[in-house]
Design a protein around this motif. Structure first.
Motif, short mmCIF file in Angstrom:
data_model
loop_
_atom_site.label_atom_id
_atom_site.label_comp_id
_atom_site.label_asym_id
_atom_site.label_seq_id
_atom_site.Cartn_x
_atom_site.Cartn_y
_atom_site.Cartn_z
N THR A 36 -31.34 -3.09 -38.99
CA THR A 36 -32.60 -3.85 -38.85
C THR A 36 -32.56 -4.89 -37.74
OG1 THR A 36 -31.85 -5.42 -40.55
CG2 THR A 36 -33.20 -3.55 -41.29
N SER A 73 -33.55 2.89 -42.57
CA SER A 73 -32.69 2.79 -41.38
C SER A 73 -31.23 2.50 -41.71
CB SER A 73 -33.24 1.73 -40.42
OG SER A 73 -33.34 0.48 -41.06
N ARG A 87 -32.34 1.74 -32.69
CA ARG A 87 -33.26 1.50 -33.82
C ARG A 87 -33.67 2.82 -34.45
NH1 ARG A 87 -35.90 4.83 -31.57
NH2 ARG A 87 -37.62 4.56 -30.08
N ASN A 113 -38.42 0.51 -36.85
CA ASN A 113 -37.19 0.83 -37.58
C ASN A 113 -37.34 2.06 -38.47
OD1 ASN A 113 -35.51 -1.17 -36.56
ND2 ASN A 113 -36.32 -2.70 -37.98
N THR A 137 -33.19 -5.38 -30.63
CA THR A 137 -32.57 -4.72 -29.48
C THR A 137 -32.89 -5.50 -28.20
OG1 THR A 137 -32.79 -2.52 -30.47
CG2 THR A 137 -32.47 -2.61 -28.09
N ARG A 169 -27.46 -4.89 -29.98
CA ARG A 169 -28.16 -4.97 -31.27
C ARG A 169 -27.70 -6.26 -31.91
NH1 ARG A 169 -30.12 -0.63 -33.55
NH2 ARG A 169 -31.57 -2.19 -34.39
#
Length: 611
Positions: A531, A117, A460, A424, A534, A548
């Protein structure tokens, strides 16, 4: 004496011709996959008995109904990097030999880190990206010839073209490249897409060589970038050399011969599905010139597994994107995936599971609680978020708020995140090489592009973008796949403008690139985006707000999808704003007071780093 020499020379040439192919062509010492099954192919080769050097143990020999194949399994455990010789005998007499090599692995090869991610993936259609070597546009023996005037033909893009423009991709902010397949696809028409491969150990010579592919990987590593191979487990092309002389009748699914898939992937887990419907989904051919591989055949499954591992090791790959993942034999593909992940525990594989329901997509992710109900585990680390893609395709034209339209549609997509075992590690995208072009759908509306890319860059998962969209490229899916796979401007000598360089871009292209590169380069170092958690809020008047956040920082995203200016009352977000008083706009650089109401223009976005 001279006559005897020529007799021996003729005999030597004739003997060596007994072997036409050996796959894998070589292997490595110290692999977890130490039981190596080598396929030898040559006319009548099964009549001979294979033996090998004393320090190598042959654990199994498989001969099929086709006398031109023999599959020899050896144990490579504790065997150092070395060369050794296979001898093929007839009544204890050596008829011919073949030298085989175990090579030394790269240091740390088993612990390679796959894409994740923190990456932004740049998807390339190599034939349409850049022509770095015009000399390989047409190659003797390859049927499909280059013609840039033919939307469905080959245009000449190649690996060297990608290498030449890696700095452009790096400047954009992308950290990984996913190229559609580069292995040989020798068909008369439409071979540029690469999904009907005819040799899976060889780069198509119109793209370059295996060594060119290795150089691409090395060039990416020098830029701290990653290489993702598009791997096809479900089918080959009807021109594949092995399909022309099948090792076994059931190497591919036979009905007999061709039968079309019903494409109903739900039959793979539907407890009420009929056997015949399940069979035609899983065993039916994707199209008539793509024979469907039978992963329930151990020889096929092991061949595909070793081929995949060979490419990872040879080209120092960082990941796979697996085409049509959910059409495979579900038990076979799980074994294939697990074998690769056992060999490379930090590798990553994303599967194309083109479905439109989160539970059905989540079923295919590793350790899915949904799949566990049926005692199934695909071992697939990552899947593609097609439901979010579906929203991208129409939501920015939905100006008015609705119960299930506008930004509510985006919000609702994320309410189902609990279904995924690793949220993720899913791929998020607005488009790819098979879908409608974003800029075509939205008629190159820059404000809608800004909203979409900001959403893509801040939610994400692992974002993926499609080549050329960052400079405003479009293409009409209604005109066929060739139009959504247009040539990148500047990739060919004689192009009117070169969008790979700032001086060569039009003012409009530069505007799109500037915004894109600012956003994506900002994302590179943002762990809170990679990472973080949310927290989102129900859209109000078609304005969607989400945060985030982690223990160190918080980012606030506001998207006004309304066609009218909107005033956002920030006191509603008190639980996420906590003690934050101000936010710095990532895109404009200005400071904003987040304790007061925020007025947003129609179709606009704010990306704020909270202070």
């Amino acid at each position: 004496m001279k006559k005897l020499f020529y007799i021996l020379l003729f005999f030597s040439v004739a003997v060596s011709a007994q072997i036409d192919r050996v796959e894998p062509p070589f292997w490595w010492s110290g692999m977890n996959h130490s039981e190596l099954q080598i396929m030898f192919y040559g006319k009548g080769i099964a009549q001979y008995t294979p033996v090998v050097s004393d320090d190598i143990v042959i654990t199994n020999v498989v001969k099929t109904e086709n006398p031109n194949y023999v599959f020899v399994t050896i144990d490579t455990k504790d065997i150092p990097a070395s060369d050794f010789v296979f001898s093929f005998k007839n009544k204890n007499k050596t008829v011919f030999t073949h030298k085989y090599s175990l090579k030394q692995r790269r240091e740390g090869a088993a612990l390679r880190e796959g894409f994740d991610s923190s990456d932004l993936i740049y998807l390339i259609m190599p034939d349409r990206f850049a022509n770095g070597n015009p000399d390989n546009d047409n190659v003797k023996g390859m049927e499909d010839k280059a013609d840039r005037n033919e939307p469905f033909g080959r245009h000449g893009g190649d690996i060297q073209g990608i290498i030449n423009n890696l700095d452009y991709i790096n400047q954009l902010g992308a950290t990984a490249i996913w190229s559609t397949p580069l292995c040989e696809d020798n068909h008369e028409k439409g071979s540029y897409h690469g999904y009907a491969q005819t040799d899976v150990y060889k780069i198509d010579p119109r793209y370059g060589t295996n060594e060119d592919y290795l150089q691409l990987s090395q060039e990416l590593k020098e830029r701290d970038m990653k290489l993702i191979m598009d791997y096809v487990t479900n089918h080959w092309g009807s021109g594949h050399w092995m399909y022309k002389d099948l090792p076994t009748y059931n190497w591919v699914h036979q009905f007999p011969g061709y039968a079309q898939s019903n494409y109903r992937m739900t039959t793979q887990f539907d407890p009420n599905a009929s056997e015949i419907d399940t069979k035609y989904c899983m065993n039916g051919w994707f199209v008539s010139d793509m024979p469907d591989l039978n992963q329930s055949n151990p020889l096929v499954l092991n061949y595909l597994t070793q081929n995949a591992i060979w490419w990872i090791e040879y080209a120092d790959l960082d990941g796979f994107r697996v085409d049509t993942y959910s059409y495979n034999d579900k038990e076979g593909i799980a074994k294939w995936t697990k074998a690769i992940m056992d060999e490379y525990p930090h590798f990553n594989i994303v599967g194309e599971v083109w479905m439109h329901d989160q539970a059905q997509m989540a079923y295919w992710q590793k350790d899915s609680k949904i799949a566990a109900i049926q005692s199934y585990n695909s071992y697939l680390p990552s899947v593609m978020d097609f439901t979010l893609h579906d929203a991208f395709g129409n939501v920015f034209n939905e100006d008015k708020p609705g119960w299930d339209s506008g930004m509510q549609k985006v919000y609702d997509n994320f309410t189902n995140d609990f279904l995924y075992s690793d949220i993720n590690n899913i791929l998020v995208f607005a488009e790819n090489h098979d879908t409608g072009r974003f800029n075509e759908i939205y008629k190159n509306d820059f404000n809608k592009y800004k909203m979409a890319m900001t959403l893509l860059a801040t939610v994400r998962g692992i974002p993926q973008i499609y080549y050329g969209t960052e400079i405003g490229m479009a293409g009409d899916k209604g005109k066929g796949d060739g139009d959504i796979r247009r040539d990148f401007p500047g990739g060919w000598n004689g192009d009117k403008n070169n969008a790979f360089t700032q001086s060569g871009r039009t003012a409009e292209q530069q505007k799109w690139f500037d915004f894109s590169s600012k956003l994506f380069n900002w994302r590179k170092s943002k762990e809170v985006i990679h990472t973080g958690k949310t927290t989102h809020y129900l859209p109000w008047n078609n304005v969607y707000v989400y945060f985030r956040h982690n223990d160190k920082e918080s980012v606030m995203v506001l998207i006004n999808n309304s066609d009218e200016a909107q005033t956002v009352k920030t006191d509603r977000f008190a639980e996420s704003l906590t003690t934050h008083k101000k936010g710095k706009s990532v895109l404009e650089g200005k400071m904003m007071d987040v304790t007061k109401d925020i007025t947003m223009q129609p179709k606009s976005v704010l990306l704020l780093e909270l202070q």
